[in-house]
Design a protein around this motif. Structure first.
Motif, PDB file in Angstrom:
ATOM      1  N   ARG A 347     -36.551  23.463  -6.178  1.00 17.75           N
ATOM      2  CA  ARG A 347     -35.431  24.934  -6.549  1.00 17.75           C
ATOM      3  C   ARG A 347     -36.061  25.900  -5.984  1.00 17.75           C
ATOM      4  O   ARG A 347     -37.407  26.032  -6.477  1.00 17.75           O
ATOM      5  CB  ARG A 347     -34.750  24.749  -7.922  1.00 17.75           C
ATOM      6  N   HIS A 348     -35.502  27.190  -5.636  1.00 15.93           N
ATOM      7  CA  HIS A 348     -36.307  28.580  -5.300  1.00 15.93           C
ATOM      8  C   HIS A 348     -35.230  29.089  -6.262  1.00 15.93           C
ATOM      9  O   HIS A 348     -34.107  29.162  -6.691  1.00 15.93           O
ATOM     10  CB  HIS A 348     -36.304  28.649  -4.006  1.00 15.93           C
ATOM     11  N   VAL A 349     -36.119  30.724  -6.432  1.00 12.57           N
ATOM     12  CA  VAL A 349     -34.837  31.492  -6.869  1.00 12.57           C
ATOM     13  C   VAL A 349     -34.691  33.148  -6.323  1.00 12.57           C
ATOM     14  O   VAL A 349     -36.059  33.606  -5.553  1.00 12.57           O
ATOM     15  CB  VAL A 349     -36.194  32.076  -8.416  1.00 12.57           C
ATOM     16  N   ALA A 350     -34.108  33.816  -6.447  1.00 11.16           N
ATOM     17  CA  ALA A 350     -33.787  34.914  -5.849  1.00 11.16           C
ATOM     18  C   ALA A 350     -33.039  36.118  -7.369  1.00 11.16           C
ATOM     19  O   ALA A 350     -32.712  35.532  -8.393  1.00 11.16           O
ATOM     20  CB  ALA A 350     -32.478  34.912  -4.899  1.00 11.16           C
ATOM     21  N   LEU A 351     -34.121  36.974  -6.835  1.00  7.14           N
ATOM     22  CA  LEU A 351     -34.369  38.366  -8.243  1.00  7.14           C
ATOM     23  C   LEU A 351     -33.532  39.207  -7.367  1.00  7.14           C
ATOM     24  O   LEU A 351     -33.638  39.729  -7.051  1.00  7.14           O
ATOM     25  CB  LEU A 351     -35.366  38.373  -8.583  1.00  7.14           C
ATOM     26  N   HIS A 352     -32.424  39.178  -8.217  1.00  9.32           N
ATOM     27  CA  HIS A 352     -31.799  40.421  -7.867  1.00  9.32           C
ATOM     28  C   HIS A 352     -32.190  42.123  -8.650  1.00  9.32           C
ATOM     29  O   HIS A 352     -31.645  41.688 -10.076  1.00  9.32           O
ATOM     30  CB  HIS A 352     -30.246  40.555  -7.805  1.00  9.32           C
ATOM     31  N   ARG A 398     -24.908  36.694  -1.909  1.00  9.02           N
ATOM     32  CA  ARG A 398     -24.417  35.597  -3.094  1.00  9.02           C
ATOM     33  C   ARG A 398     -24.034  34.478  -2.859  1.00  9.02           C
ATOM     34  O   ARG A 398     -25.215  33.114  -2.911  1.00  9.02           O
ATOM     35  CB  ARG A 398     -24.243  35.661  -4.684  1.00  9.02           C
ATOM     36  N   GLU A 399     -23.385  34.474  -1.570  1.00  5.48           N
ATOM     37  CA  GLU A 399     -22.410  33.345  -1.669  1.00  5.48           C
ATOM     38  C   GLU A 399     -23.618  32.740  -0.240  1.00  5.48           C
ATOM     39  O   GLU A 399     -24.021  31.238  -0.443  1.00  5.48           O
ATOM     40  CB  GLU A 399     -21.299  33.695  -1.176  1.00  5.48           C
ATOM     41  N   ARG A 400     -24.210  33.603   0.634  1.00  5.13           N
ATOM     42  CA  ARG A 400     -25.095  32.421   1.419  1.00  5.13           C
ATOM     43  C   ARG A 400     -26.564  32.036   0.743  1.00  5.13           C
ATOM     44  O   ARG A 400     -26.822  31.296   1.024  1.00  5.13           O
ATOM     45  CB  ARG A 400     -25.491  33.645   2.531  1.00  5.13           C
ATOM     46  N   ALA A 406     -30.411  28.253  -3.094  1.00  4.31           N
ATOM     47  CA  ALA A 406     -31.060  29.201  -4.288  1.00  4.31           C
ATOM     48  C   ALA A 406     -30.956  29.429  -5.570  1.00  4.31           C
ATOM     49  O   ALA A 406     -29.561  30.032  -5.847  1.00  4.31           O
ATOM     50  CB  ALA A 406     -31.266  30.627  -3.964  1.00  4.31           C
ATOM     51  N   GLU A 407     -31.967  29.530  -7.229  1.00  4.18           N
ATOM     52  CA  GLU A 407     -30.965  29.783  -8.207  1.00  4.18           C
ATOM     53  C   GLU A 407     -30.824  31.273  -8.484  1.00  4.18           C
ATOM     54  O   GLU A 407     -32.403  31.769  -7.989  1.00  4.18           O
ATOM     55  CB  GLU A 407     -32.489  29.464  -8.942  1.00  4.18           C
TER      56      GLU A 407
END
Length: 451
Positions: A347-352, A398-400, A406-407
């Protein structure tokens, strides 16, 4: 701590509900961290006026605030205020010369809080706050020449203050022989300080962990004053130290609230449960995974770059920071930013990161209506606020990101102010320090004794 800190809206981390790290394991790591870095503020030496050389990044915000409450003008924070308040009406520009990492830390805070075109405004439009320039220790002829030329051309008006500028030096003792010539080149140009301002601090401040090393011979005969910064709180880790606080104070930023916000995160870190502990939830996102930092406001460009540089030495899967529009473009081209990292975690993560409230009045744009969704009676364009347009772009991104697995986490700031930034910065510092300490402990446990 001062009262307003308890009334301010906190930073919020919106994250998946299921933790990836057991709370009992987290408590053990947190308690070990606190045992090593917490200091006793009931002891007089903990609240000495000047910054102690053994101070840690965890205790720094409270120490600066409490020492200021006790000692006022003679405390480190008191010296910051004395220098900035005495000089800002009498000069028009400040040049910060220091290591690239220290400059980045200071610029992360000042650029987030100031108008994007602060340096291009007139003195009146800036509220008499000085322009701010940064020069690192990399000796580039063009940048040195251009900065010197700009400073010699003074301000935009004819008042005496616009003919004067000051300098802040962030000392790096281990490489002093490399950058000292650059510093002397600029310091010898501080020849504009007149006798009638002799009662003011000289417009040269040296921020150093070795104040006894410095005399006027080292500065080419130029007078100066010093602020203290210890060896542990330099570079990226020194973002809440005097090397950032002094430039911020010159710009009129509320550095008290910057530190109060950081202290509020310390309190949350020490006492909050798993569900409410922001550092715990932040660590869930960052540890053992590739991180993609998504910047949803240009004001945070330098702040996100600082965060990625802070995390890079300890990141397992890699850290990237970019604007949300750049992220969307990469995904649209089919470039999954995560597959380039070798990471055992699936798993990978995206922080907004985004501000909750705009600082300026809304702008309305004319945006085209897509032909497939427009009836023949509808106009070709429609009026739309910039904030609404950005919201649509964020949802599409976010949808992409969801399609590449990506979590996603949302770090919500109630606004762009120093209190919220102080919370965000201390959150990042603590998370980074804990991950680094855990990696060090893991290596120690895996080592095989010899003999």
């Amino acid at each position: 701590m001062p009262g307003p800190s308890r009334e301010r809206e906190p930073v919020a981390v919106c994250a998946p509900d299921q933790p990836t790290l057991e709370w009992t394991d987290w408590v053990q790591r947190r308690d070990k961290f606190l045992e090593q870095l917490t200091i006793d503020f009931d002891r007089d030496e903990s609240l000495c006026p000047r910054l102690p050389d053994w101070l840690t990044l965890f205790s720094l915000p409270e120490q600066l605030l409490l020492a200021y409450e006790r000692h006022r003008e003679t405390s480190e924070l008191g010296h910051v205020f004395r220098i900035a308040n005495s000089l800002h009406d009498h000069l028009d520009a400040i040049t910060v010369i220091g290591p690239a990492s220290s400059n980045l830390a200071a610029e992360a805070v000042t650029s987030a809080c100031c108008d994007p075109f602060h340096n291009e405004m007139s003195r009146a439009e800036r509220g008499s706050k000085p322009r701010l320039y940064f020069a690192d220790f990399e000796p580039d002829n063009d940048s040195i020449q251009s900065l010197a030329w700009r400073l010699q051309r003074h301000g935009y008006g004819d008042v005496h203050a616009e003919r004067r500028w000051g300098m802040i030096l962030i000392d790096a003792p281990n490489t002093r022989d490399q950058w000292l010539p650059l510093f002397r080149y600029f310091s010898t140009q501080l020849d504009h300080w007149t006798d009638h301002l002799a009662d003011r601090p000289f417009p040269l401040t040296i921020i150093t962990p070795r104040p006894n090393d410095w005399n006027e011979g080292m500065t080419g005969g130029i007078a100066f004053q010093t602020l203290l910064q210890n060896d542990e709180l330099t570079g990226h880790r020194g973002i809440l130290s005097p090397s950032t606080l002094l430039p911020a104070a010159f710009l009129g930023l509320d550095v008290i609230q910057l530190l109060v916000g950081a202290a509020a995160i310390n309190q949350n870190f020490q006492k909050a449960s798993a569900a409410d502990n922001l550092v715990f939830r932040w660590n869930q996102a960052c540890e053992q995974r590739a991180c993609w930092l998504v910047n949803e406001s240009p004001s945070f460009d330098r702040l996100l770059h600082w965060w990625s540089q802070l995390e890079w030495p300890i990141a397992n899967g890699g850290v990237q920071s970019m604007r949300s529009c750049d992220a969307g473009e990469k995904l649209q081209r089919g470039r999954d930013p995560f597959t380039s990292h070798s990471n055992s975690s699936p798993r990978h993560v995206a922080l907004h990161l985004a501000p909750g409230v705009e600082r300026t009045d809304p702008i309305v744009l004319k945006t085209p209506v897509r032909s497939e969704s427009r009836s023949t009676a509808e106009p070709l364009d429609r009026s739309q606020k910039v904030s609404d347009l950005r919201s649509q772009q964020r949802e599409e991104l976010r949808e992409r990101l969801a399609t590449v697995g990506a979590e996603q986490y949302q770090l919500s700031l109630p606004g762009i102010d120093t209190h919220a930034l102080g919370q965000w910065i201390q959150l990042a510092l603590l998370s980074s320090a804990i991950i680094a300490a855990n990696k060090h402990d893991s290596k120690s446990d895996d080592s095989v004794p010899v003999g």
